[in-house]
Design an enzyme around this catalytic site. Structure first.
Site, PDB file in Angstrom:
ATOM      1  N   HIS A 278    -121.124 -52.225  63.436  1.00  0.00           N
ATOM      2  CA  HIS A 278    -120.129 -53.237  63.097  1.00  0.00           C
ATOM      3  C   HIS A 278    -120.621 -54.630  63.475  1.00  0.00           C
ATOM      4  O   HIS A 278    -120.320 -55.612  62.782  1.00  0.00           O
ATOM      5  CB  HIS A 278    -118.818 -52.939  63.818  1.00  0.00           C
ATOM      6  CG  HIS A 278    -118.018 -51.861  63.149  1.00  0.00           C
ATOM      7  ND1 HIS A 278    -117.039 -51.145  63.784  1.00  0.00           N
ATOM      8  CD2 HIS A 278    -118.056 -51.383  61.893  1.00  0.00           C
ATOM      9  CE1 HIS A 278    -116.501 -50.280  62.950  1.00  0.00           C
ATOM     10  NE2 HIS A 278    -117.115 -50.398  61.794  1.00  0.00           N
TER      11      HIS A 278
ATOM     12  N   ARG B 103    -112.927 -50.878  48.173  1.00  0.00           N
ATOM     13  CA  ARG B 103    -112.456 -49.991  49.239  1.00  0.00           C
ATOM     14  C   ARG B 103    -110.929 -50.030  49.227  1.00  0.00           C
ATOM     15  O   ARG B 103    -110.320 -50.945  49.777  1.00  0.00           O
ATOM     16  CB  ARG B 103    -112.992 -50.438  50.589  1.00  0.00           C
ATOM     17  CG  ARG B 103    -114.516 -50.553  50.653  1.00  0.00           C
ATOM     18  CD  ARG B 103    -114.960 -51.041  52.034  1.00  0.00           C
ATOM     19  NE  ARG B 103    -116.377 -51.292  52.103  1.00  0.00           N
ATOM     20  CZ  ARG B 103    -116.943 -52.479  51.828  1.00  0.00           C
ATOM     21  NH1 ARG B 103    -116.179 -53.506  51.476  1.00  0.00           N
ATOM     22  NH2 ARG B 103    -118.248 -52.637  51.921  1.00  0.00           N
TER      23      ARG B 103
ATOM     24  N   ARG C 286    -112.798 -46.838  44.751  1.00  0.00           N
ATOM     25  CA  ARG C 286    -112.935 -45.616  45.550  1.00  0.00           C
ATOM     26  C   ARG C 286    -111.555 -45.210  46.044  1.00  0.00           C
ATOM     27  O   ARG C 286    -110.826 -46.021  46.618  1.00  0.00           O
ATOM     28  CB  ARG C 286    -113.858 -45.870  46.754  1.00  0.00           C
ATOM     29  CG  ARG C 286    -114.052 -44.636  47.641  1.00  0.00           C
ATOM     30  CD  ARG C 286    -114.982 -44.939  48.805  1.00  0.00           C
ATOM     31  NE  ARG C 286    -114.396 -45.822  49.786  1.00  0.00           N
ATOM     32  CZ  ARG C 286    -115.060 -46.379  50.808  1.00  0.00           C
ATOM     33  NH1 ARG C 286    -116.348 -46.149  50.938  1.00  0.00           N
ATOM     34  NH2 ARG C 286    -114.452 -47.171  51.655  1.00  0.00           N
TER      35      ARG C 286
ATOM     36  N   GLU D 193    -122.534 -39.188  49.144  1.00  0.00           N
ATOM     37  CA  GLU D 193    -122.805 -39.527  50.544  1.00  0.00           C
ATOM     38  C   GLU D 193    -123.060 -38.279  51.382  1.00  0.00           C
ATOM     39  O   GLU D 193    -123.379 -38.376  52.559  1.00  0.00           O
ATOM     40  CB  GLU D 193    -121.635 -40.324  51.135  1.00  0.00           C
ATOM     41  CG  GLU D 193    -120.284 -39.697  50.891  1.00  0.00           C
ATOM     42  CD  GLU D 193    -119.131 -40.649  51.187  1.00  0.00           C
ATOM     43  OE1 GLU D 193    -119.285 -41.558  52.020  1.00  0.00           O
ATOM     44  OE2 GLU D 193    -118.068 -40.468  50.571  1.00  0.00           O
TER      45      GLU D 193
ATOM     46  N   ASN E 173    -125.174 -45.477  53.629  1.00  0.00           N
ATOM     47  CA  ASN E 173    -124.951 -45.474  55.079  1.00  0.00           C
ATOM     48  C   ASN E 173    -124.627 -44.065  55.561  1.00  0.00           C
ATOM     49  O   ASN E 173    -125.263 -43.525  56.475  1.00  0.00           O
ATOM     50  CB  ASN E 173    -123.812 -46.431  55.441  1.00  0.00           C
ATOM     51  CG  ASN E 173    -124.143 -47.871  55.099  1.00  0.00           C
ATOM     52  OD1 ASN E 173    -125.275 -48.213  54.822  1.00  0.00           O
ATOM     53  ND2 ASN E 173    -123.137 -48.713  55.098  1.00  0.00           N
ATOM     54  N   ASP E 174    -123.629 -43.433  54.940  1.00  0.00           N
ATOM     55  CA  ASP E 174    -123.263 -42.076  55.340  1.00  0.00           C
ATOM     56  C   ASP E 174    -124.325 -41.067  54.911  1.00  0.00           C
ATOM     57  O   ASP E 174    -124.608 -40.109  55.640  1.00  0.00           O
ATOM     58  CB  ASP E 174    -121.912 -41.687  54.739  1.00  0.00           C
ATOM     59  CG  ASP E 174    -120.747 -42.204  55.573  1.00  0.00           C
ATOM     60  OD1 ASP E 174    -120.986 -42.605  56.727  1.00  0.00           O
ATOM     61  OD2 ASP E 174    -119.614 -42.223  55.075  1.00  0.00           O
TER      62      ASP E 174
ATOM     63  N   ARG F 199    -125.091 -43.672  63.115  1.00  0.00           N
ATOM     64  CA  ARG F 199    -125.683 -45.010  63.010  1.00  0.00           C
ATOM     65  C   ARG F 199    -125.128 -45.981  64.047  1.00  0.00           C
ATOM     66  O   ARG F 199    -125.611 -47.098  64.159  1.00  0.00           O
ATOM     67  CB  ARG F 199    -125.488 -45.573  61.607  1.00  0.00           C
ATOM     68  CG  ARG F 199    -124.058 -45.756  61.149  1.00  0.00           C
ATOM     69  CD  ARG F 199    -124.039 -46.257  59.710  1.00  0.00           C
ATOM     70  NE  ARG F 199    -122.709 -46.543  59.211  1.00  0.00           N
ATOM     71  CZ  ARG F 199    -121.942 -45.666  58.588  1.00  0.00           C
ATOM     72  NH1 ARG F 199    -122.377 -44.438  58.410  1.00  0.00           N
ATOM     73  NH2 ARG F 199    -120.748 -46.015  58.140  1.00  0.00           N
TER      74      ARG F 199
ATOM     75  N   CYS G 106    -123.955 -48.226  46.395  1.00  0.00           N
ATOM     76  CA  CYS G 106    -122.951 -49.118  46.981  1.00  0.00           C
ATOM     77  C   CYS G 106    -123.111 -49.219  48.492  1.00  0.00           C
ATOM     78  O   CYS G 106    -122.329 -49.893  49.159  1.00  0.00           O
ATOM     79  CB  CYS G 106    -121.542 -48.663  46.622  1.00  0.00           C
ATOM     80  SG  CYS G 106    -121.097 -47.031  47.255  1.00  0.00           S
TER      81      CYS G 106
END
Length: 846
Positions: free
Chosen positions: A466, A573, A610, A705, A730-731, A741, A778
């Site tokens: 973050h 999102r 999504r 993902e 990321n996932d 992560r 994405c």
């Protein structure tokens, strides 16, 4: 005691569980239930509510502790099917609802539905006389207990104190009722005072409630101490009992760390013995968290520990103090979230929205309340709770929770400051400051003065944390996972931080500094040139076009994306519609928001929505999801929609109602892992489309993902109605590498340029293109200039970026031919490490 359930009374001596049947827990009775709401058999205080919500203890005004245990072996259900109606510390009257449970589910998953009602401190009663036959919950008397004569106070065990070695709990579900009863029964056979300690907390080993309140889990480290004439013998027997599972069959958990481990010590290599990673003592390496160059002077940022008193006043007062501090913190976080939303920074706002959710996390609150009930002050209990919780996350005992250990410590510190009135000192910042720290919290980062801070480096964290996300949104160069020797750089030292390369240079001459400043100016000029061409399409030198679109979290983001040259939206999102509310948005409210986002784009541009992506790690107050041991692998994403289809159906209808607002709407389902997941979600979509009579074409796709989707890409691509994949790198990277992560020691390795990830993406591209379908990215790697030509070469059709990165990503596409991209991609998937991949695309030094 009034009947806690409607059902048939059963003598406890005949139930199929020797721990209860032999009254090792205490005197009691059992009920074969016909109702599904457990009610209070006596008036009193909720002394303990087990984390899995299958058992609860009520303590009466005269000290009788009544344990109510729903079913047998229900601890293994980990809370599934149980909904508590009270929390620890609540006062209840006879007949008040305590726990609602799913009778059918418990019957199918547990050993038995028989529910035990036991007086845990049976030494406080002379006798217990249960009734027989059928009883009605909250109305009929189930048993009568005769109290024992009061015990004279002042009798204290004397003699030597003996303490055990550290012991690892081997029980698969920790010290739940049955092994706890075995331990208590054994402890009561000795005259010594015996205590069980876990971390900063301890409990009387002769108290069921005390031990269960510690919430001791498998693998937790405990010690046992005894004071009295038979202390040595007590410790010997209790140690052996714990190590052998307290009557349960337990797999080994390893060796207690009290034994000598010279082999481990011998292989620990200090950084100084191997020298700097780069081979140059003046060059420190980490990973890129936010690109850019920063030239300035060092300020080491260290947080002072807040001093707290260990013991508190009355535990009711301490609980009120904690609740008030949490309430004030939630208000502060809500205000910060609203301010960031008004500043069109939905990504940062979402992070602090998640922080507010953390303060409602029942596991975190349970840890604090348990310590308060043992006499600790609110501040001491809270500090121990959030540090304990964060340490568990950092050690991957529970891989992901509302983002991460660093977020837990951040929000924990915020409450601690409210409790104590001690505020963290904010350092005086000079212009041209480069901060160095072990960790920065999201709060630290969001409040940085961009006019003075030109960069920062942390020894912990990674590119997907973050903190890194906030740094990129603020355009602050940042390096994560920097070598530990960075913490030894004196304040005031002149350094150069290269966020793009993930490095920090020291001891530079004036001449070298001047060259770097000139490079900064060239980079700024290049950025200006990229911005001038932001509205031009991203076309390679040989005419291959790649769509460059935006990741957004709301209407304001959509509007901003249009000013940066976005060709649409590759990821909306939709959680932002659901967060920060006390009740679910209506179908009409959702439809209006999606239509507003659509109208913010140019007509015909794509808008990929999504569906709701929440779960056990980020529940909504009006969509309760049981806490999970590992929410990252639990009920989240589309699994929530399949389990609660009314939520997904309403969202699907809302999207359909916005289908003609201007943009070309697409919808994708997150966390698809199996063909069955896809078919279940697609069926819901199709049924609602038929009901509404949808005539506008709305492509439907999968968010890739989970590695299983990449491995089975051809099967998924062949599914009827599956129009596209959008890769959440990321996932996908975390799941493929089995690394969190946000983990301070592993985050630097969670790099989507890992050849394994690129190979999965390339294979999925081939599978989709064979069917005439498309694939987008994405995830964060779409905003990484070093990855762009490789992704294009793999066959990626769309890059959905963070909004500020759009002009530079378009420019990077224009810098290569498709043939060059394909050659780079072919080399990349044959590389062995992410570093080798990145070396294929060296960053332009401008």
């Amino acid at each position: 005691m009034i009947a806690p359930l409607t059902g048939v009374m059963v003598p406890i001596e005949i139930i199929p569980d020797p721990v209860f049947a032999k009254k090792m827990v205490g005197e009691g009775f059992s009920i074969d239930p016909l109702s599904n709401v457990l009610v209070a058999p006596i008036a009193g205080e909720v002394a303990d509510l087990q984390p899995s919500h299958h058992a609860i203890t009520i303590r009466s005004a005269d000290g009788i502790e009544v344990l109510l245990h729903i079913g047998l072996d229900t601890v293994r259900m980990e809370g599934e099917g149980f909904s508590p109606k009270v929390k620890e510390g609540d006062h209840v009257e006879v007949g008040d609802p305590l726990i609602e449970f799913d009778l059918d589910l418990v019957a199918s998953k547990a050993k038995s539905l028989l529910t035990q009602v036991v007086i845990a401190n049976s030494e406080r009663i002379e006798s217990l006389t249960p009734v027989t036959g059928v009883v009605t919950a909250g109305q009929d008397v189930a048993a009568t207990a005769e109290l024992a004569a009061p015990v004279e106070e002042g009798a204290v065990a004397t003699g030597r104190t003996v303490t055990s070695d550290a012991l690892l709990i081997p029980n698969p579900t920790g010290l739940h009722a049955r092994p706890t009863a075995t331990l208590v029964n054994l402890a009561k056979s000795f005259g010594s005072d015996i205590r069980l300690r876990k971390g900063e907390e301890s409990a009387n080993a002769k108290s069921m409630v005390g031990i269960m309140g510690l919430a001791v889990a498998r693998g937790d480290k405990v010690t046992v101490s005894a004071t009295g004439p038979d202390a040595q013998e007590a410790i010997a027997q209790i140690t052996e009992a714990i190590q052998t599972g307290l009557g349960e069959d337990c797999p080994a958990v390893g060796t207690a760390d009290t034994e000598a481990v010279p082999a481990v010590e011998e292989v620990v290599v200090e950084e100084e013995s191997t020298g700097p990673r780069s081979g140059d003592p003046n060059l420190l390496l980490g990973v890129s968290a936010s690109p850019g160059l920063g030239v300035g002077t060092v300020l080491q940022l260290r947080h002072d520990d807040i001093q707290v008193e260990e013991f508190g006043e009355d535990h009711h007062k301490e609980r009120r103090k904690l609740n008030a501090a949490i309430d004030r913190s939630i208000l502060d976080l809500s205000a910060l979230q609203q301010r960031l939303e008004k500043e069109d920074d939905a990504e940062k706002a979402g992070i602090f929205g998640a922080h507010a959710e953390l303060l409602s996390d029942p596991d975190l609150l349970d840890l604090a309340v348990s310590a308060i009930d043992k006499g600790k002050s609110a501040a001491y209990a809270w500090r121990g709770a959030f540090n304990n919780y964060a340490d568990r996350l950092a050690g991957l005992k529970n891989e992901v929770l509302a983002g991460r250990a660093n977020d837990v410590r951040d929000v924990g510190q915020r409450v601690l400051e409210e409790l104590t009135g001690q505020r963290s000192e904010k350092p005086e910042l000079a212009e041209g400051t480069i901060l160095i720290a072990e960790d920065l919290t999201p709060s630290d980062t969001a409040q940085l003065d961009r006019s003075k801070v030109v960069g920062f480096a942390t020894t912990n964290g990674g590119a997907s944390s973050h903190v890194a996300i906030i740094a990129r949104s603020m355009d602050i160069p940042a390096v994560a996972g920097i070598e530990g020797r960075a913490l030894d750089i004196p304040d005031g030292s002149r350094v150069v931080l290269d966020g793009s390369k993930g490095s920090l240079q020291t001891n530079l001459s004036d001449y070298e500094i001047q060259g770097i400043v000139e490079r900064q100016q060239r980079i700024a000029a290049r950025k200006a040139a990229e911005d001038e061409r932001k509205d031009e399409p991203a076309v390679t030198t040989d005419g291959h076009r790649v769509a460059v679109v935006a990741n957004i979290g709301g209407v304001e983001d959509a509007q901003e994306a249009m000013t940066k040259g976005a060709e649409g939206v590759g990821l909306l999102r939709s959680e932002f519609v659901f967060l920060g509310r006390t009740k679910a948005p209506t179908e009409e409210e959702q439809a209006e928001v999606y239509a507003d986002c659509s109208r913010a784009l140019q007509p015909g541009q794509p808008l990929v929505i999504r569906t709701l992506d929440v779960g056990g790690d980020k529940p909504l107050p009006y969509l309760p999801i049981p806490a999970e041991e590992n929410p990252f692998l639990g009920i989240r994403g589309v699994r929530v929609g399949i389990e609660r289809p009314e939520v997904l159906r309403a969202q699907c209808r809302a999207i359909m109602k916005a289908a003609d607002a201007g943009a070309e709407l697409n919808v994708m389902f997150p966390m698809i892992a199996t063909i069955e997941d896809w078919r279940a979600a697609k069926k819901i979509w199709d049924v609602e489309a038929d009901r509404l009579g949808l005539t506008t074409k709305v492509p439907v796709g999968i968010m890739m993902e989970v590695p299983s989707v990449a491995v089975m890409a051809r099967q998924f691509a062949a599914e009827e109605g599956c129009d596209f994949f959008s890769v959440g790198t990321n996932d996908l990277t975390s799941y493929t590498l089995a690394m969190d992560r946000g983990h301070p020691k592993l985050a630097a390795q969670v790099d989507p340029c890992n050849p394994a990830i690129l190979a999965l993406i390339g294979g999925a591209c081939d599978a989709l293109h064979e069917r005439g379908k498309w694939l987008g990215i994405c995830g964060g790697v779409a905003s990484d200039p070093q990855a762009v030509p490789i992704l294009v070469g793999l066959g990626v059709d769309e890059l959905s970026c963070s909004i500020p990165a759009i002009p530079s990503i378009k420019a990077q596409v224009r810098a290569y031919s498709l043939e060059q991209c394909k050659e780079l991609a072919a080399q990349a998937v044959l590389c062995s490490t992410p570093a080798e991949v990145r070396a294929l695309v060296p960053m332009d030094e401008a």
